[in-house]
Design a protein around this motif. Structure first.
Motif, PDB file in Angstrom:
ATOM      1  N   GLY A   1       0.813  -1.208   0.000  1.00 10.47           N
ATOM      2  CA  GLY A   1       0.000   0.000   0.000  1.00 10.47           C
ATOM      3  C   GLY A   1       0.847   1.258   0.000  1.00 10.47           C
ATOM      4  N   LEU A   2       1.909   1.257   0.796  1.00 11.14           N
ATOM      5  CA  LEU A   2       2.800   2.419   0.830  1.00 11.14           C
ATOM      6  C   LEU A   2       3.498   2.630  -0.511  1.00 11.14           C
ATOM      7  N   ILE A   3       3.897   1.533  -1.141  1.00 13.55           N
ATOM      8  CA  ILE A   3       4.534   1.646  -2.467  1.00 13.55           C
ATOM      9  C   ILE A   3       3.552   2.231  -3.473  1.00 13.55           C
ATOM     10  N   ALA A   4       2.324   1.722  -3.460  1.00  9.88           N
ATOM     11  CA  ALA A   4       1.304   2.230  -4.374  1.00  9.88           C
ATOM     12  C   ALA A   4       1.029   3.705  -4.115  1.00  9.88           C
ATOM     13  N   ALA A   5       0.941   4.081  -2.833  1.00 13.14           N
ATOM     14  CA  ALA A   5       0.697   5.484  -2.493  1.00 13.14           C
ATOM     15  C   ALA A   5       1.830   6.376  -2.991  1.00 13.14           C
ATOM     16  N   ALA A   6       3.066   5.921  -2.831  1.00 18.53           N
ATOM     17  CA  ALA A   6       4.213   6.704  -3.290  1.00 18.53           C
ATOM     18  C   ALA A   6       4.180   6.887  -4.806  1.00 18.53           C
ATOM     19  N   ILE A   7       3.812   5.835  -5.511  1.00 17.13           N
ATOM     20  CA  ILE A   7       3.739   5.930  -6.975  1.00 17.13           C
ATOM     21  C   ILE A   7       2.679   6.945  -7.394  1.00 17.13           C
ATOM     22  N   MET A   8       1.489   6.844  -6.798  1.00 19.31           N
ATOM     23  CA  MET A   8       0.419   7.779  -7.151  1.00 19.31           C
ATOM     24  C   MET A   8       0.809   9.220  -6.843  1.00 19.31           C
ATOM     25  N   LEU A   9       1.370   9.436  -5.647  1.00 18.11           N
ATOM     26  CA  LEU A   9       1.729  10.785  -5.232  1.00 18.11           C
ATOM     27  C   LEU A   9       2.831  11.366  -6.110  1.00 18.11           C
ATOM     28  N   LEU A  10       3.902  10.607  -6.302  1.00 13.91           N
ATOM     29  CA  LEU A  10       5.038  11.126  -7.067  1.00 13.91           C
ATOM     30  C   LEU A  10       4.687  11.325  -8.530  1.00 13.91           C
ATOM     31  N   PHE A  11       3.928  10.386  -9.104  1.00 15.95           N
ATOM     32  CA  PHE A  11       3.530  10.556 -10.505  1.00 15.95           C
ATOM     33  C   PHE A  11       2.639  11.784 -10.651  1.00 15.95           C
ATOM     34  N   GLY A  12       1.685  11.938  -9.727  1.00 16.42           N
ATOM     35  CA  GLY A  12       0.786  13.080  -9.805  1.00 16.42           C
ATOM     36  C   GLY A  12       1.508  14.407  -9.650  1.00 16.42           C
ATOM     37  N   LEU A  13       2.436  14.487  -8.680  1.00 13.52           N
ATOM     38  CA  LEU A  13       3.202  15.718  -8.491  1.00 13.52           C
ATOM     39  C   LEU A  13       4.088  16.004  -9.700  1.00 13.52           C
ATOM     40  N   TRP A  14       4.667  14.938 -10.270  1.00 12.84           N
ATOM     41  CA  TRP A  14       5.482  15.123 -11.479  1.00 12.84           C
ATOM     42  C   TRP A  14       4.642  15.696 -12.611  1.00 12.84           C
TER      43      TRP A  14
ATOM     44  N   VAL B   1      -7.488  13.132 -15.241  1.00 15.93           N
ATOM     45  CA  VAL B   1      -7.274  11.770 -15.741  1.00 15.93           C
ATOM     46  C   VAL B   1      -5.853  11.311 -15.443  1.00 15.93           C
ATOM     47  N   MET B   2      -4.905  12.184 -15.688  1.00 19.10           N
ATOM     48  CA  MET B   2      -3.509  11.808 -15.508  1.00 19.10           C
ATOM     49  C   MET B   2      -3.196  11.511 -14.040  1.00 19.10           C
ATOM     50  N   VAL B   3      -3.669  12.349 -13.123  1.00 13.34           N
ATOM     51  CA  VAL B   3      -3.292  12.163 -11.719  1.00 13.34           C
ATOM     52  C   VAL B   3      -4.179  11.145 -11.006  1.00 13.34           C
ATOM     53  N   ALA B   4      -5.449  11.017 -11.422  1.00 14.24           N
ATOM     54  CA  ALA B   4      -6.373  10.150 -10.689  1.00 14.24           C
ATOM     55  C   ALA B   4      -6.576   8.796 -11.338  1.00 14.24           C
ATOM     56  N   ILE B   5      -6.326   8.689 -12.639  1.00 13.79           N
ATOM     57  CA  ILE B   5      -6.539   7.421 -13.333  1.00 13.79           C
ATOM     58  C   ILE B   5      -5.224   6.800 -13.772  1.00 13.79           C
ATOM     59  N   VAL B   6      -4.441   7.540 -14.544  1.00 19.93           N
ATOM     60  CA  VAL B   6      -3.182   6.982 -15.065  1.00 19.93           C
ATOM     61  C   VAL B   6      -2.238   6.634 -13.919  1.00 19.93           C
ATOM     62  N   GLY B   7      -2.071   7.536 -12.975  1.00 22.08           N
ATOM     63  CA  GLY B   7      -1.194   7.259 -11.839  1.00 22.08           C
ATOM     64  C   GLY B   7      -1.654   6.050 -11.044  1.00 22.08           C
ATOM     65  N   ALA B   8      -2.979   5.939 -10.848  1.00 18.20           N
ATOM     66  CA  ALA B   8      -3.517   4.804 -10.092  1.00 18.20           C
ATOM     67  C   ALA B   8      -3.333   3.495 -10.845  1.00 18.20           C
ATOM     68  N   ILE B   9      -3.477   3.525 -12.167  1.00 12.00           N
ATOM     69  CA  ILE B   9      -3.287   2.301 -12.963  1.00 12.00           C
ATOM     70  C   ILE B   9      -1.825   1.865 -12.922  1.00 12.00           C
ATOM     71  N   ILE B  10      -0.899   2.808 -12.982  1.00  9.75           N
ATOM     72  CA  ILE B  10       0.523   2.459 -12.871  1.00  9.75           C
ATOM     73  C   ILE B  10       0.799   1.815 -11.510  1.00  9.75           C
ATOM     74  N   ALA B  11       0.237   2.408 -10.451  1.00 12.54           N
ATOM     75  CA  ALA B  11       0.423   1.837  -9.110  1.00 12.54           C
ATOM     76  C   ALA B  11      -0.206   0.452  -9.008  1.00 12.54           C
TER      77      ALA B  11
END
Length: 486
Positions: A182-195, A462-472
């Motif tokens: 869960g922490l890994i997934a959260a980090a991916i979503m957060l960092l991708f979204g901020l990027w 879409v990019m921060v809420a969908i794409v980032g979540a799918i990558i995670a």
């Protein structure tokens, strides 16, 4: 014919719900259409199957909806949400406006504040910070969505979001299922979204585009709350009825930041202690008695943890902010009332799914889902994704998927040696991806509150809420397959 009926009922549900019709009417109608094409008894499916599924969801999750909405309303009226947002905004300042908005949203929602309460507080904060930093206002909805609707809803271990609670009775897990993943997934979503948001800000600065633009006037909370379309869609997407936001009376003086943060910390701390230290060591063998129904400690302990955490946080908030709640009874009434329409709306979606799962033609759907290449984790992710997308509700889609296939996935987990905690985390993250399609209630509400439109702001969402979540989600499936749950 049975499969045609299922597809026709689902299509009617999606089409009319998108046009603003109430799911309280649409779900039984869609279920009866599916039953009619299957040649099944209509009234029996309505009163026994549909209502049985809806009532089962209410019996399991209504306490969480009730306490969550009450906590959110009290946090709002005491000024605690505003205090948290202001503290983070002032600490980081306009120079880090995007990060401030994201972190403020993450803090309040991970602490148990309803998504829609957070929207109405964060939007004015974001407008001020973005204006001072001269960041395009079209990025505000995406920044708020990243902080409130992604990793704190589905990935961070222990989140009290109802989406994180739904798999617990099915898999016998706790809110802290698969914490490392869960922490890994959260980090991916957060960092991708901020990027992504940082990239969009930099691109706008190079082009000389600042805060202004063609955005409309943001709706005030009372305007958004009273918009019939916003309210109807919002109540299927989260656990708070926006119509109750304007009721009660907000405190004229904000509490100090420490007092505002404390109830949020209590939610997380008590949830952790209950899940890992107290409930596992209690003798709950009495639950095997007939008077408690067909249940087990594993099926209820996770929900009990969230309930106790929210109660503790509410009592803490009241003790610290008693004088800041000038109309306590009205605030309490509004919070309690705010839970009713959302929980019944989601329960109605579950009732529709229960009828569909009971039809003979559903075996074709089951066979297709379980036959998806990649194994149970991939098929579970796909099924929750698709149903959340179709219903526009992460909680509704997740519950429908688990009501229909939860026992099958548990059987597969036992046969293949898959930790149910991994199933839990994949299911929750899967439901929190394609649920953010244009008809999702949270999307509609957030755009209205920010004074934006789908055309102007939805691509970044879409990019921060969908794409980032799918990558995670993909990363968690790969890591879970290779290393198991951790």
């Amino acid at each position: 014919m049975g499969l045609i009926g299922i597809l026709l009922g689902l299509a009617l549900l999606i089409w009319l719900a998108y046009r603003g019709w109430s799911v309280l009417l649409l779900t039984p109608v869609a279920a009866l259409i599916a039953a009619l094409f299957a040649g099944e008894p209509l009234l029996a499916h309505w009163t026994q199957t549909f209502m049985g599924g809806a009532a089962g969801f209410l019996a399991q999750f209504f306490p969480i909806f009730l306490l969550g909405a009450l906590f959110g309303k009290l946090m709002e009226d005491s000024g605690s949400v505003q205090s948290v947002a202001r503290f983070i905004g002032n600490s980081l300042g306009p120079r880090h406006a995007i990060l401030a908005v994201v972190l403020a949203g993450a803090m309040v929602t991970y602490g148990g504040v309803s998504l829609f309460v957070a929207f109405f507080v964060l939007a004015p904060m974001a407008q001020t910070l973005f204006r001072d930093a001269n960041i395009p206002s079209r990025l505000m909805p995406a920044a708020i969505a990243l902080g409130t609707s992604t990793f704190t809803m589905s990935a961070l271990p222990g989140t009290p979001a109802v989406q994180n609670a739904i798999p617990m009775p099915f898999f016998g897990t706790t809110p802290f299922a698969a914490p490392g993943l869960g922490l890994i997934a959260a980090a991916i979503m957060l960092l991708f979204g901020l990027w992504w948001l940082g990239r969009a800000e930099a691109s706008a600065r190079r082009k000389g585009i600042g805060y202004g633009g063609n955005l409309g006037i943001a709706l005030a909370p009372d305007q958004a709350a009273n918009d019939p379309l916003v309210r109807e869609r919002a109540t299927t997407a989260n656990a708070f009825d926006p119509a109750e936001v304007q009721r009660g009376q907000a405190s004229p003086a904000l509490p100090p930041a420490f007092i505002a943060f404390l109830p949020l910390l209590v939610v997380v701390a008590v949830n952790l202690v209950m899940s890992l230290l107290i409930l596992p060591h209690l003798d709950l063998s009495y639950l095997a008695e007939d008077r408690w129904g067909p249940t087990s400690p594993a099926a209820v302990s996770g929900i009990w943890s969230v309930i106790v955490a929210l109660i503790a946080a509410i009592l803490t908030l009241l003790a610290l902010n008693w004088k800041r709640l000038p109309k306590l009874r009205e605030s309490v009434d509004a919070g309690l009332n705010a839970s009713v329409l959302p929980v019944i709306s989601v329960a109605s979606l579950v009732g529709f799914g229960t009828v569909v799962a009971a039809l003979p033609a559903f075996e074709l759907v089951r066979a297709w889902v379980l036959g998806i290449e990649g194994g149970p984790l991939v098929s579970l992710a796909v099924s929750t994704n698709v149903l959340a997308a179709l219903t526009g509700s992460a909680s509704g889609g997740l519950t429908i998927a688990l009501e229909a296939l939860g026992s099958t996935y548990m059987q597969l987990a036992a046969e293949l040696g898959i930790d149910p905690a991994l199933m839990h985390r994949v299911a929750v993250i899967g439901a929190g991806t394609l649920d953010s399609l244009p008809h999702n209630g949270a999307v509609v509400t957030l755009l209205a509150v920010c004074g934006s439109t789908h055309k102007e702001s939805y691509f970044d969402m879409v990019m921060v809420a969908i794409v980032g979540a799918i990558i995670a989600l993909a990363a968690i499936i790969v890591l879970g397959t290779l290393f198991g749950s951790f």
